[in-house]
Design a protein around this motif. Structure first.
Motif, PDB file in Angstrom:
ATOM      1  N   LEU A  91      19.256   7.148  16.050  1.00 19.77           N
ATOM      2  CA  LEU A  91      20.368   8.093  16.076  1.00 19.77           C
ATOM      3  C   LEU A  91      20.979   8.293  14.694  1.00 19.77           C
ATOM      4  N   TRP A  92      21.263   7.204  13.997  1.00 21.94           N
ATOM      5  CA  TRP A  92      21.778   7.307  12.637  1.00 21.94           C
ATOM      6  C   TRP A  92      21.397   6.046  11.885  1.00 21.94           C
ATOM      7  N   LYS A  93      21.486   6.153  10.564  1.00 16.65           N
ATOM      8  CA  LYS A  93      21.097   5.034   9.718  1.00 16.65           C
ATOM      9  C   LYS A  93      21.805   5.174   8.385  1.00 16.65           C
ATOM     10  N   THR A  94      22.603   4.175   7.998  1.00 19.78           N
ATOM     11  CA  THR A  94      23.295   4.162   6.715  1.00 19.78           C
ATOM     12  C   THR A  94      22.953   2.865   5.996  1.00 19.78           C
ATOM     13  N   GLY A  95      23.656   2.628   4.863  1.00 18.18           N
ATOM     14  CA  GLY A  95      23.381   1.406   4.129  1.00 18.18           C
ATOM     15  C   GLY A  95      23.885   0.153   4.804  1.00 18.18           C
ATOM     16  N   SER A  96      24.841   0.299   5.745  1.00 18.31           N
ATOM     17  CA  SER A  96      25.435  -0.890   6.349  1.00 18.31           C
ATOM     18  C   SER A  96      25.376  -0.901   7.865  1.00 18.31           C
ATOM     19  N   SER A  97      24.830   0.141   8.504  1.00 21.91           N
ATOM     20  CA  SER A  97      24.760   0.157   9.962  1.00 21.91           C
ATOM     21  C   SER A  97      23.665   1.113  10.418  1.00 21.91           C
ATOM     22  N   MET A  98      23.328   0.995  11.695  1.00 25.31           N
ATOM     23  CA  MET A  98      22.367   1.890  12.314  1.00 25.31           C
ATOM     24  C   MET A  98      22.653   1.960  13.814  1.00 25.31           C
ATOM     25  N   GLY A  99      22.164   3.021  14.447  1.00 24.29           N
ATOM     26  CA  GLY A  99      22.331   3.184  15.885  1.00 24.29           C
ATOM     27  C   GLY A  99      21.069   3.707  16.527  1.00 24.29           C
ATOM     28  N   MET A 100      20.766   3.206  17.722  1.00 28.97           N
ATOM     29  CA  MET A 100      19.574   3.637  18.447  1.00 28.97           C
ATOM     30  C   MET A 100      19.904   3.765  19.928  1.00 28.97           C
ATOM     31  N   LEU A 101      19.175   4.620  20.597  1.00 25.24           N
ATOM     32  CA  LEU A 101      19.213   4.726  22.046  1.00 25.24           C
ATOM     33  C   LEU A 101      17.917   4.119  22.561  1.00 25.24           C
ATOM     34  N   THR A 102      18.035   3.013  23.292  1.00 17.49           N
ATOM     35  CA  THR A 102      16.864   2.239  23.713  1.00 17.49           C
ATOM     36  C   THR A 102      16.670   2.355  25.221  1.00 17.49           C
ATOM     37  N   PHE A 103      15.441   2.657  25.631  1.00 15.16           N
ATOM     38  CA  PHE A 103      15.064   2.684  27.043  1.00 15.16           C
ATOM     39  C   PHE A 103      14.057   1.564  27.297  1.00 15.16           C
ATOM     40  N   ALA A 104      14.371   0.715  28.267  1.00 11.72           N
ATOM     41  CA  ALA A 104      13.488  -0.400  28.601  1.00 11.72           C
ATOM     42  C   ALA A 104      13.114  -0.339  30.074  1.00 11.72           C
TER      43      ALA A 104
END
Length: 206
Positions: free
Chosen positions: A126-139
């Protein structure tokens, strides 16, 4: 004769005195240069070096390459109408790619049930910076469920579990929130669908 010699000496002395005044005036009365010439002769580059930001750019020293896959281990809390449960979780995730996970869950008394959920996941970035990231995960995957029957004996069954969640990683800390949907005995019908369980997770990434 003496008068002529004295006049000649006086004239020579007067000339020497006048010339000396001119030389002194030129040496001390007239500026050698101006302020611009003085500044142009001095190397002021040290001032730029002094004020220049160290490192040359705004780059955090603790940046992480979130394209790299990572392992995580942590704890989860599961909430629904029937019970509040908790467990431990561990897994492997990759940005826009497949991964895997194992979640172990039980009730507060450690007696009503035990659940071992082995899943395969896919994470969408979803997003990615120098200090954080976000993902939508389906399991998705099988769940080996062991529960306590009315006669106090334990019975086993294999269910099917779907687990979508939002994952946020800040450096080594992983936070997740989502829903777990269980289908009893791999039967995808309304009668065999359990109430969804909201869950929160906190983990450490390696």
């Amino acid at each position: 004769m003496k008068k002529s010699i004295l006049i000649a000496i006086f004239a020579v002395a007067l000339g020497i005195n006048t010339n000396a005044q001119v030389v002194i005036s030129n040496d001390f009365g007239t500026p050698v240069g101006n302020a611009d010439d003085l500044n142009s002769d001095v190397n002021w580059s040290w001032n730029d070096d002094y004020h220049r930001q160290r490192g040359g750019s705004n780059v955090y020293e603790d940046d992480y390459d979130y394209d790299d896959p990572y392992f995580y281990v942590g704890a989860s809390w599961y909430l629904n109408k029937a019970t509040n449960s908790f467990g431990i979780n561990g897994g492997y995730q990759r940005w826009n790619n497949f991964g895997g996970e194992l979640n172990v869950m039980t009730d507060q008394s450690f007696q009503a049930f035990y659940d071992f959920n082995l899943g395969v996941n896919w994470s969408f970035g979803l997003w990615k910076t120098g200090s954080s990231m976000g993902m939508l995960t389906f399991a998705i995957g099988p769940s080996f469920f062991m529960y306590k029957a009315e006669d106090d004996s334990y019975k086993n069954q294999v269910d099917f579990v779907v687990d979508p969640r939002l994952v946020v990683r800040v450096n080594h800390i992983l936070i997740s929130a989502g829903y777990q949907q269980r289908f009893y005995k791999f039967k995808l019908t309304k009668e065999n669908t359990a109430d969804p369980m909201f869950h929160l997770g906190l983990a450490y990434c390696f």
